[in-house]
Design an enzyme around this catalytic site. Structure first.
Site, PDB file in Angstrom:
ATOM      1  N   GLY A 104      45.563  31.580  41.694  1.00 56.88           N
ATOM      2  CA  GLY A 104      46.491  32.551  41.111  1.00 56.88           C
ATOM      3  C   GLY A 104      46.947  33.566  42.140  1.00 56.88           C
ATOM      4  N   GLY A 114      49.058  35.989  41.693  1.00 58.76           N
ATOM      5  CA  GLY A 114      49.755  37.039  40.943  1.00 58.76           C
ATOM      6  C   GLY A 114      49.429  38.413  41.500  1.00 58.76           C
ATOM      7  N   ASN A 115      49.494  39.412  40.614  1.00 57.22           N
ATOM      8  CA  ASN A 115      49.285  40.793  41.062  1.00 57.22           C
ATOM      9  C   ASN A 115      47.896  40.998  41.653  1.00 57.22           C
ATOM     10  OD1 ASN A 115      51.861  41.536  40.149  1.00 57.22           O
ATOM     11  ND2 ASN A 115      51.090  41.737  38.068  1.00 57.22           N
ATOM     12  N   VAL A 116      46.865  40.563  40.916  1.00 51.21           N
ATOM     13  CA  VAL A 116      45.494  40.765  41.397  1.00 51.21           C
ATOM     14  C   VAL A 116      45.225  39.874  42.616  1.00 51.21           C
ATOM     15  CG1 VAL A 116      43.050  40.605  40.801  1.00 51.21           C
ATOM     16  CG2 VAL A 116      44.691  41.405  39.097  1.00 51.21           C
ATOM     17  N   LYS A 144      42.793  44.368  22.693  1.00 54.45           N
ATOM     18  CA  LYS A 144      43.722  43.578  23.502  1.00 54.45           C
ATOM     19  C   LYS A 144      44.830  43.086  22.585  1.00 54.45           C
ATOM     20  CE  LYS A 144      43.795  41.784  27.782  1.00 54.45           C
ATOM     21  NZ  LYS A 144      43.380  42.382  29.042  1.00 54.45           N
TER      22      LYS A 144
HETATM   23  P1  NAD Z   1      49.768  37.647  36.993  1.00 55.35           P
HETATM   24  O1  NAD Z   1      50.511  37.079  35.850  1.00 55.35           O
HETATM   25  O2  NAD Z   1      50.459  38.573  37.916  1.00 55.35           O
HETATM   26  O3  NAD Z   1      49.109  36.488  37.873  1.00 55.35           O
HETATM   27  C1  NAD Z   1      48.524  35.348  37.356  1.00 55.35           C
HETATM   28  C2  NAD Z   1      48.992  34.219  38.267  1.00 55.35           C
HETATM   29  O4  NAD Z   1      48.234  33.034  37.948  1.00 55.35           O
HETATM   30  C3  NAD Z   1      50.470  33.874  38.074  1.00 55.35           C
HETATM   31  O5  NAD Z   1      51.139  33.921  39.312  1.00 55.35           O
HETATM   32  C4  NAD Z   1      50.437  32.458  37.493  1.00 55.35           C
HETATM   33  O6  NAD Z   1      51.522  31.677  37.911  1.00 55.35           O
HETATM   34  C5  NAD Z   1      49.129  31.938  38.074  1.00 55.35           C
HETATM   35  N1  NAD Z   1      48.566  30.774  37.387  1.00 55.35           N
HETATM   36  C6  NAD Z   1      48.516  30.522  36.053  1.00 55.35           C
HETATM   37  N2  NAD Z   1      47.910  29.344  35.841  1.00 55.35           N
HETATM   38  C7  NAD Z   1      47.556  28.867  37.059  1.00 55.35           C
HETATM   39  C8  NAD Z   1      46.893  27.683  37.499  1.00 55.35           C
HETATM   40  N3  NAD Z   1      46.458  26.769  36.643  1.00 55.35           N
HETATM   41  N4  NAD Z   1      46.701  27.506  38.836  1.00 55.35           N
HETATM   42  C9  NAD Z   1      47.134  28.432  39.742  1.00 55.35           C
HETATM   43  N5  NAD Z   1      47.774  29.557  39.373  1.00 55.35           N
HETATM   44  C10 NAD Z   1      47.977  29.771  38.044  1.00 55.35           C
HETATM   45  O7  NAD Z   1      48.450  38.344  36.351  1.00 55.35           O
HETATM   46  P2  NAD Z   1      47.462  39.354  37.053  1.00 55.35           P
HETATM   47  O8  NAD Z   1      47.812  40.720  36.612  1.00 55.35           O
HETATM   48  O9  NAD Z   1      47.342  39.049  38.507  1.00 55.35           O
HETATM   49  O10 NAD Z   1      46.106  38.971  36.331  1.00 55.35           O
HETATM   50  C11 NAD Z   1      45.358  37.821  36.734  1.00 55.35           C
HETATM   51  C12 NAD Z   1      44.079  37.737  35.916  1.00 55.35           C
HETATM   52  O11 NAD Z   1      43.327  38.939  36.093  1.00 55.35           O
HETATM   53  C13 NAD Z   1      44.296  37.626  34.404  1.00 55.35           C
HETATM   54  O12 NAD Z   1      43.275  36.835  33.828  1.00 55.35           O
HETATM   55  C14 NAD Z   1      44.163  39.054  33.906  1.00 55.35           C
HETATM   56  O13 NAD Z   1      43.777  39.126  32.565  1.00 55.35           O
HETATM   57  C15 NAD Z   1      43.074  39.558  34.827  1.00 55.35           C
HETATM   58  N6  NAD Z   1      43.096  41.003  35.009  1.00 55.35           N
HETATM   59  C16 NAD Z   1      44.164  41.639  35.540  1.00 55.35           C
HETATM   60  C17 NAD Z   1      44.126  43.010  35.725  1.00 55.35           C
HETATM   61  C18 NAD Z   1      45.273  43.759  36.373  1.00 55.35           C
HETATM   62  O14 NAD Z   1      45.074  44.928  36.748  1.00 55.35           O
HETATM   63  N7  NAD Z   1      46.418  43.150  36.567  1.00 55.35           N
HETATM   64  C19 NAD Z   1      43.009  43.749  35.327  1.00 55.35           C
HETATM   65  C20 NAD Z   1      41.913  43.068  34.798  1.00 55.35           C
HETATM   66  C21 NAD Z   1      41.959  41.687  34.627  1.00 55.35           C
END
Ligand code: NAD
Length: 366
Positions: A191, A193-195, A91
């Protein structure tokens, strides 16, 4: 110019931590011109090259970034192993605010550092990064996955990650309620975000009652655009809401001494990496409270399964099918945890370690 040389305390601390967590290599990257400060953590390469995303985050202290990369890369080793992939765990973190500090120069300089590792580490996207950013990094190195589809990549891995999380959540529901139907279940997603966004779409389609919180208004708007049924709640109230399922989809360490006593859910199943601040202590706290925990590195392995396709030949349907297996593995882990009274997270780590050990033995025999 005089350079102040500080005692090597920090370095010995990192080495000690590497020894404790069994890391192979940690690389520090610094480039004044572009403002890049990054750390690449390589945990274990027994099963293959260390593949794992790059996170860009405004860490309060450098120590936080070091600890994050060490914890995240170790999690990737277990994730690849349990998902049956021939990959090791790695990572990277870039220190800085992705909204204001990201530039082409910074990303390309980071790409050069990745290239200098000759394929021992392969990068991908994580929090604060996008497929577009992978394209910039790709200008300097071939050791990058999660590229846009027009470059022959697999595109955004988040839909597959979210599907795997959904599978893990359903398997946990089957274990707890005897049925994997999520209709009517109250699910809090931390959160947007994307996931989180893709997960919420699956949940509302199935008729779950979704509550969502984010610290950024624009991310919440994106969710409301695709899932208007989801109710926006305050980020502060994610732990205290009345809910059946808690889905952490933001950052790690959010299951800790302060938050676990506030939770009233039956299931914790989310996409965030390293949800437990302390695996042993907080795993035990969840168990004592009778909560079923779907191991994060297992149920969020869909993204890794997806990008792995870029190495072995990509097919989205195959990636989705493979992510579906997360359901069965999660079921087996919950069953074993219930029978042995060992925390589900530890059962999952054991499954992952067993595969690594048997592959290491196979290598020494051949
Ligand atoms: P992202 O950056 O698109 O989304 C994360 C979201 O969490 C953001 O919108 C951010 O504003 C929000 N956030 C941060 N702190 C917060 C809080 N205290 N309260 C509420 N919201 C908060 O990231 P993502 O790609 O959606 O990934 C999310 C998690 O999943 C991460 O931990 C990442 O490591 C894990 N993950 C993602 C993937 C992937 O395919 N994208 C794969 C495996 C693991």
């Amino acid at each position: 110019m005089d350079i102040e040389v500080k005692p090597a305390v920090a370095t010995s601390g990192v080495l000690q931590q590497m020894e404790l967590m069994d890391h192979e290599q940690v690389v520090f990257c610094n480039d004044k011109a572009s403002g890049l400060r990054a750390i690449i953590g390589i945990h274990n390469t027994t099963l293959g090259p260390a593949l794992g995303g790059t996170r860009m985050w405004h860490y309060a202290k450098h120590e936080d970034a070091v600890l994050d990369v060490l914890r995240l890369s170790r999690g990737m080793t277990f994730k690849a192993s349990i998902a049956g992939l021939n990959l090791g765990g790695g990572k990277a973190v870039i220190i800085g605010d992705s909204r204001t500090m990201k530039s082409e120069a910074l990303l390309r300089r980071f790409g050069k550092f990745v290239e200098s590792l000759n394929g021992k580490y392969i990068t991908a996207e994580d929090v604060g990064m996008s497929t577009k950013d992978m394209e910039q990094i790709h200008t300097e190195t071939g050791h990058v996955t999660g590229l846009p589809e027009y470059l022959g990549g697999s595109g955004d891995p988040s839909p597959v990650t979210a599907y795997g999380v959904y599978m893990g959540m359903k398997a946990s529901a089957k274990h707890v309620y005897g049925s994997d139907k999520l209709t009517g279940k109250k699910v809090v997603v931390q959160g947007a975000g994307n996931v989180g966004r893709y997960l919420i779409q699956h949940l509302v389609e199935e008729g779950a009652e979704v509550m969502v919180a984010d610290i950024f208004e624009d991310r919440l708007k994106e969710v409301k655009a695709v899932a208007p049924q989801a109710k926006v709640i305050d980020p502060e109230s994610v732990f205290t809401e009345s809910m059946d399922i808690f889905a952490p989809c933001a950052l790690g360490g959010i299951l800790n001494d302060h938050t676990i006593p506030l939770l009233t859910c039956a299931i914790v199943a989310g996409g965030a990496n390293n949800q437990l601040q302390d695996e042993t202590k907080h795993g035990a706290m969840l168990m004592d409270r009778g909560m079923a925990y779907a191991p994060d590195f297992l149920i969020n392995s869909g993204g890794l399964i997806n990008v792995y396709g870029e190495i072995v030949g990509y097919n989205k349907e195959v990636a989705m099918k493979k992510a579906e297996f997360i359901y069965d593995i999660t079921r087996n882990i919950h069953k074993e945890s219930a029978e042995t009274l060992v925390f589900s997270g530890q059962v999952a780590v054991r499954f992952a370690q067993e595969r690594i050990q048997s592959m290491a033995q196979l290598r020494t025999r051949s």
